[in-house]
Design a protein around this motif. Structure first.
Motif, PDB file in Angstrom:
ATOM      1  N   ALA A  21     -41.313  11.256 -26.431  1.00  0.00           N
ATOM      2  CA  ALA A  21     -40.914   9.937 -25.933  1.00  0.00           C
ATOM      3  C   ALA A  21     -42.137   9.140 -25.473  1.00  0.00           C
ATOM      4  CB  ALA A  21     -39.917  10.087 -24.791  1.00  0.00           C
ATOM      5  N   THR A  22     -43.087   9.817 -24.817  1.00  0.00           N
ATOM      6  CA  THR A  22     -44.316   9.154 -24.373  1.00  0.00           C
ATOM      7  C   THR A  22     -45.088   8.585 -25.548  1.00  0.00           C
ATOM      8  OG1 THR A  22     -44.474  10.617 -22.463  1.00  0.00           O
ATOM      9  CG2 THR A  22     -46.499   9.519 -23.141  1.00  0.00           C
ATOM     10  N   HIS A  23     -44.966   9.244 -26.705  1.00  0.00           N
ATOM     11  CA  HIS A  23     -45.695   8.801 -27.895  1.00  0.00           C
ATOM     12  C   HIS A  23     -44.818   7.997 -28.850  1.00  0.00           C
ATOM     13  CE1 HIS A  23     -49.544  10.779 -27.110  1.00  0.00           C
ATOM     14  NE2 HIS A  23     -48.822  11.699 -26.507  1.00  0.00           N
ATOM     15  N   GLY A  24     -43.740   7.424 -28.319  1.00  0.00           N
ATOM     16  CA  GLY A  24     -42.995   6.428 -29.067  1.00  0.00           C
ATOM     17  C   GLY A  24     -41.851   6.925 -29.915  1.00  0.00           C
ATOM     18  N   VAL A  25     -41.492   8.214 -29.806  1.00  0.00           N
ATOM     19  CA  VAL A  25     -40.352   8.726 -30.574  1.00  0.00           C
ATOM     20  C   VAL A  25     -39.105   8.578 -29.701  1.00  0.00           C
ATOM     21  CG1 VAL A  25     -39.336  10.696 -31.779  1.00  0.00           C
ATOM     22  CG2 VAL A  25     -41.823  10.358 -31.791  1.00  0.00           C
ATOM     23  N   ALA A  26     -38.232   7.682 -30.092  1.00  0.00           N
ATOM     24  CA  ALA A  26     -37.052   7.378 -29.281  1.00  0.00           C
ATOM     25  C   ALA A  26     -36.103   8.574 -29.234  1.00  0.00           C
ATOM     26  CB  ALA A  26     -36.331   6.159 -29.846  1.00  0.00           C
ATOM     27  N   ASP A  27     -35.352   8.674 -28.152  1.00  0.00           N
ATOM     28  CA  ASP A  27     -34.457   9.808 -27.943  1.00  0.00           C
ATOM     29  C   ASP A  27     -33.476  10.033 -29.092  1.00  0.00           C
ATOM     30  OD1 ASP A  27     -34.135  11.824 -25.837  1.00  0.00           O
ATOM     31  OD2 ASP A  27     -32.060  11.136 -25.800  1.00  0.00           O
ATOM     32  N   PRO A  28     -32.913   8.976 -29.717  1.00  0.00           N
ATOM     33  CA  PRO A  28     -31.991   9.226 -30.833  1.00  0.00           C
ATOM     34  C   PRO A  28     -32.641   9.922 -32.031  1.00  0.00           C
ATOM     35  CG  PRO A  28     -31.715   6.995 -29.992  1.00  0.00           C
ATOM     36  CD  PRO A  28     -32.939   7.551 -29.344  1.00  0.00           C
ATOM     37  N   LEU A  29     -33.968   9.935 -32.089  1.00  0.00           N
ATOM     38  CA  LEU A  29     -34.671  10.580 -33.203  1.00  0.00           C
ATOM     39  C   LEU A  29     -34.985  12.046 -32.900  1.00  0.00           C
ATOM     40  CD1 LEU A  29     -37.184   7.739 -34.147  1.00  0.00           C
ATOM     41  CD2 LEU A  29     -34.979   8.268 -35.217  1.00  0.00           C
ATOM     42  N   ILE A  30     -34.506  12.542 -31.756  1.00  0.00           N
ATOM     43  CA  ILE A  30     -34.795  13.921 -31.350  1.00  0.00           C
ATOM     44  C   ILE A  30     -33.477  14.653 -31.117  1.00  0.00           C
ATOM     45  CG2 ILE A  30     -36.020  15.397 -29.721  1.00  0.00           C
ATOM     46  CD1 ILE A  30     -37.623  12.888 -28.871  1.00  0.00           C
ATOM     47  N   GLU A  31     -33.334  15.795 -31.763  1.00  0.00           N
ATOM     48  CA  GLU A  31     -32.173  16.658 -31.556  1.00  0.00           C
ATOM     49  C   GLU A  31     -32.667  18.002 -31.045  1.00  0.00           C
ATOM     50  OE1 GLU A  31     -27.978  17.459 -33.891  1.00  0.00           O
ATOM     51  OE2 GLU A  31     -29.806  17.165 -35.052  1.00  0.00           O
ATOM     52  N   SER A  32     -31.939  18.615 -30.124  1.00  0.00           N
ATOM     53  CA  SER A  32     -32.367  19.887 -29.539  1.00  0.00           C
ATOM     54  C   SER A  32     -31.286  20.946 -29.695  1.00  0.00           C
ATOM     55  CB  SER A  32     -32.695  19.731 -28.049  1.00  0.00           C
ATOM     56  OG  SER A  32     -33.869  18.979 -27.858  1.00  0.00           O
ATOM     57  N   TYR A  33     -31.722  22.173 -29.967  1.00  0.00           N
ATOM     58  CA  TYR A  33     -30.836  23.332 -30.005  1.00  0.00           C
ATOM     59  C   TYR A  33     -31.452  24.433 -29.152  1.00  0.00           C
ATOM     60  CZ  TYR A  33     -28.362  21.187 -33.909  1.00  0.00           C
ATOM     61  OH  TYR A  33     -27.631  20.330 -34.696  1.00  0.00           O
ATOM     62  N   HIS A  34     -30.829  24.672 -27.992  1.00  0.00           N
ATOM     63  CA  HIS A  34     -31.285  25.738 -27.096  1.00  0.00           C
ATOM     64  C   HIS A  34     -30.605  27.018 -27.565  1.00  0.00           C
ATOM     65  CE1 HIS A  34     -31.327  27.567 -22.799  1.00  0.00           C
ATOM     66  NE2 HIS A  34     -32.477  27.798 -23.395  1.00  0.00           N
ATOM     67  N   ARG A  35     -31.294  27.765 -28.428  1.00  0.00           N
ATOM     68  CA  ARG A  35     -30.703  28.916 -29.096  1.00  0.00           C
ATOM     69  C   ARG A  35     -31.700  30.068 -29.149  1.00  0.00           C
ATOM     70  NH1 ARG A  35     -27.290  25.551 -28.614  1.00  0.00           N
ATOM     71  NH2 ARG A  35     -25.788  24.782 -30.138  1.00  0.00           N
ATOM     72  N   SER A  36     -31.159  31.288 -29.309  1.00  0.00           N
ATOM     73  CA  SER A  36     -31.998  32.478 -29.391  1.00  0.00           C
ATOM     74  C   SER A  36     -32.465  32.773 -30.807  1.00  0.00           C
ATOM     75  CB  SER A  36     -31.224  33.711 -28.897  1.00  0.00           C
ATOM     76  OG  SER A  36     -30.740  33.523 -27.596  1.00  0.00           O
ATOM     77  N   TRP A  37     -31.714  32.281 -31.804  1.00  0.00           N
ATOM     78  CA  TRP A  37     -31.936  32.722 -33.175  1.00  0.00           C
ATOM     79  C   TRP A  37     -31.870  31.549 -34.144  1.00  0.00           C
ATOM     80  CZ3 TRP A  37     -32.955  37.906 -33.627  1.00  0.00           C
ATOM     81  CH2 TRP A  37     -32.602  38.703 -32.547  1.00  0.00           C
ATOM     82  N   LEU A  38     -32.635  31.644 -35.209  1.00  0.00           N
ATOM     83  CA  LEU A  38     -32.565  30.627 -36.266  1.00  0.00           C
ATOM     84  C   LEU A  38     -31.199  30.593 -36.933  1.00  0.00           C
ATOM     85  CD1 LEU A  38     -36.050  31.055 -37.988  1.00  0.00           C
ATOM     86  CD2 LEU A  38     -35.193  28.972 -36.918  1.00  0.00           C
ATOM     87  N   SER A  39     -30.479  31.713 -36.903  1.00  0.00           N
ATOM     88  CA  SER A  39     -29.149  31.751 -37.515  1.00  0.00           C
ATOM     89  C   SER A  39     -28.170  30.808 -36.825  1.00  0.00           C
ATOM     90  CB  SER A  39     -28.595  33.179 -37.490  1.00  0.00           C
ATOM     91  OG  SER A  39     -28.520  33.650 -36.155  1.00  0.00           O
ATOM     92  N   GLN A  40     -28.529  30.321 -35.630  1.00  0.00           N
ATOM     93  CA  GLN A  40     -27.652  29.418 -34.876  1.00  0.00           C
ATOM     94  C   GLN A  40     -28.006  27.953 -35.102  1.00  0.00           C
ATOM     95  OE1 GLN A  40     -28.888  31.325 -31.249  1.00  0.00           O
ATOM     96  NE2 GLN A  40     -26.987  32.451 -31.025  1.00  0.00           N
ATOM     97  N   ILE A  41     -28.920  27.665 -36.042  1.00  0.00           N
ATOM     98  CA  ILE A  41     -29.394  26.308 -36.296  1.00  0.00           C
ATOM     99  C   ILE A  41     -28.805  25.807 -37.609  1.00  0.00           C
ATOM    100  CG2 ILE A  41     -31.434  24.827 -36.487  1.00  0.00           C
ATOM    101  CD1 ILE A  41     -31.219  26.408 -33.842  1.00  0.00           C
ATOM    102  N   PRO A  42     -28.299  24.564 -37.663  1.00  0.00           N
ATOM    103  CA  PRO A  42     -27.796  24.022 -38.931  1.00  0.00           C
ATOM    104  C   PRO A  42     -28.919  23.886 -39.969  1.00  0.00           C
ATOM    105  CG  PRO A  42     -27.092  22.675 -37.055  1.00  0.00           C
ATOM    106  CD  PRO A  42     -28.100  23.633 -36.542  1.00  0.00           C
ATOM    107  N   ALA A  43     -28.532  23.913 -41.258  1.00  0.00           N
ATOM    108  CA  ALA A  43     -29.479  23.717 -42.360  1.00  0.00           C
ATOM    109  C   ALA A  43     -29.524  22.207 -42.665  1.00  0.00           C
ATOM    110  CB  ALA A  43     -29.007  24.531 -43.554  1.00  0.00           C
TER     111      ALA A  43
END
Length: 396
Positions: A306-328
């Motif tokens: 955000a400090t470097h100009g990337v607006a919040d809607p352009l950032i998605e977060s997944y607090h997960r233990s494994w890559l298997s829990q992340i969408p493709a």
């Protein structure tokens, strides 16, 4: 579900724990605190609670920084009517808490990722309990001591154990917050406090503030580009670039980036690589998916983007233990693993998509053995670390 089954892969041992006439079982992990037995501080806190508090009269409990869930699960076995809430900043700890709840037939009202008390909505707990980690640092601990009263009902207690060298820091902070110390008990290694509700001090608007170490400038040696980051305690690369980050940066110079591309970054740390990428790519408006176990890394990276100009809607977060829990599906994936990751790269990567992995050489070798369907495009070695640039074959 797949997400709930994965903790078993990192289970170090299952232990039997007898307390207050009950027998409980806990799966422990080498990737988490106290991997061979229940910590002595946890046992001390439970013993003090049993003597000083009528657990059967409690109605709501928050297990703050729950680890594998020992404190909350043990109390609910004594009082099955408890409304029980768990929080931790490590997604793997939350997965192990879910696993241990099932193992002991215990139901939890919530198991959520949180940084300290930030974001917790309920304000009426009878008891907040915690084995406070020394590694959190004094600013974070003092922030918790200042804020906990706002989450207790009248007559509620904050019960915690802390390493002996930090006992006076805790005592001073509690007194300054206006809290009465109901009970204090120690061993040569640990001190337990039971503190009443004190003054309600409003939490800081910036929930990350207690974690911030400072703002540092970085000058990668690869091109005429410098940047600054707010960096936090408990994460590496806070004031200089480590070999893992530098190795990945070298390979990213050969990656093709298209406009509005979504970039997945696993274990982003302080945010070096996403910020490094977004500076020259500002006109292409890249989107970032940040993922990993450590909520602090996800939040400080979001802040730095955000400090470097990337607006919040352009950032998605997944607090997960494994890559298997992340969408493709991603055209570019950057992995900075600190432990073995599941063989999910083919599912996550689009045909002809690129993957940059930087890790300790021995770990990277193990990961590459499981990463079928990719061609090696480039590699880099740097002081015990290796980085590779892989391209997914169009047909696998």
């Amino acid at each position: 579900s797949q997400a709930e089954q994965t903790p078993g892969k990192l289970t170090n041992k299952r232990i039997e724990f007898r307390f207050a006439g009950s027998t409980l079982y806990f799966d422990l992990s080498q990737a988490l605190f106290s991997s061979f037995d229940i910590d002595k501080g946890t046992k001390l806190l439970l013993t003090v609670l049993l003597k000083q508090v009528d657990i059967t009269k409690l109605s709501s409990v928050l297990d703050l920084g729950c680890g594998v869930g020992v404190l909350g699960i043990t109390l609910k076995r004594i009082n099955p009517r408890l409304r029980l809430h768990f929080t931790d900043r490590d997604a793997l700890a939350l997965d192990f808490t879910r696993l241990n709840c099932r193992l002991n037939n215990i139901s939890a009202d919530s198991i959520e990722g949180r940084l300290g008390l930030s974001g917790i909505e309920y304000k009426g707990y009878d008891l907040i309990l915690s084995n406070l980690p020394a590694k959190a640092g004094a600013p974070v601990l003092i922030s918790i001591f200042n804020q906990y009263s706002g989450y207790l009902k009248r007559g509620g207690l904050f019960a915690f154990v802390i390493l002996k060298p930090l006992a006076e820091v805790a005592h001073t902070a509690l007194v300054r917050s206006g809290a009465a110390i109901i009970h204090r008990q120690g061993t040569p290694d640990h001190t337990v406090f039971l503190a009443a509700k004190g003054k309600e001090i409003p939490p800081p608007q910036d929930g990350l503030l207690p974690y911030i170490r400072g703002r540092f400038n970085f000058q990668p040696p690869l091109k005429d580009l410098s940047y600054s980051l707010d960096t936090v305690y408990n994460l590496p690369d806070f004031d200089n670039l480590g070999y893992k980050q530098l190795s990945a940066m070298v390979l990213l110079a050969d990656v093709h980036l298209s406009p509005e591309q979504i970039i997945l970054i696993w274990n982003p740390g302080q945010g070096h690589l996403p910020v490094y990428l977004c500076r020259p790519l500002a006109e292409k408006r890249p989107k970032f998916t940040l993922a990993g176990r450590h909520l602090l890394a996800l939040e400080v990276t979001r802040r730095n983007l955000a400090t470097h100009g990337v607006a919040d809607p352009l950032i998605e977060s997944y607090h997960r233990s494994w890559l298997s829990q992340i969408p493709a599906n991603y055209r570019l994936i950057i992995l900075l693993p600190i432990e073995m990751i599941s063989p999910e790269l083919p599912r996550l990567t689009e045909p002809d998509g690129e993957v940059v992995i930087a890790a300790k050489s021995t770990l990277l070798q193990r990961i590459l053995k499981q990463s079928k369907g990719f061609q090696l495009k480039k590699r880099k070695k740097n002081h015990g670390y290796r980085a590779v640039l892989l391209v997914k074959k169009g047909v696998i």
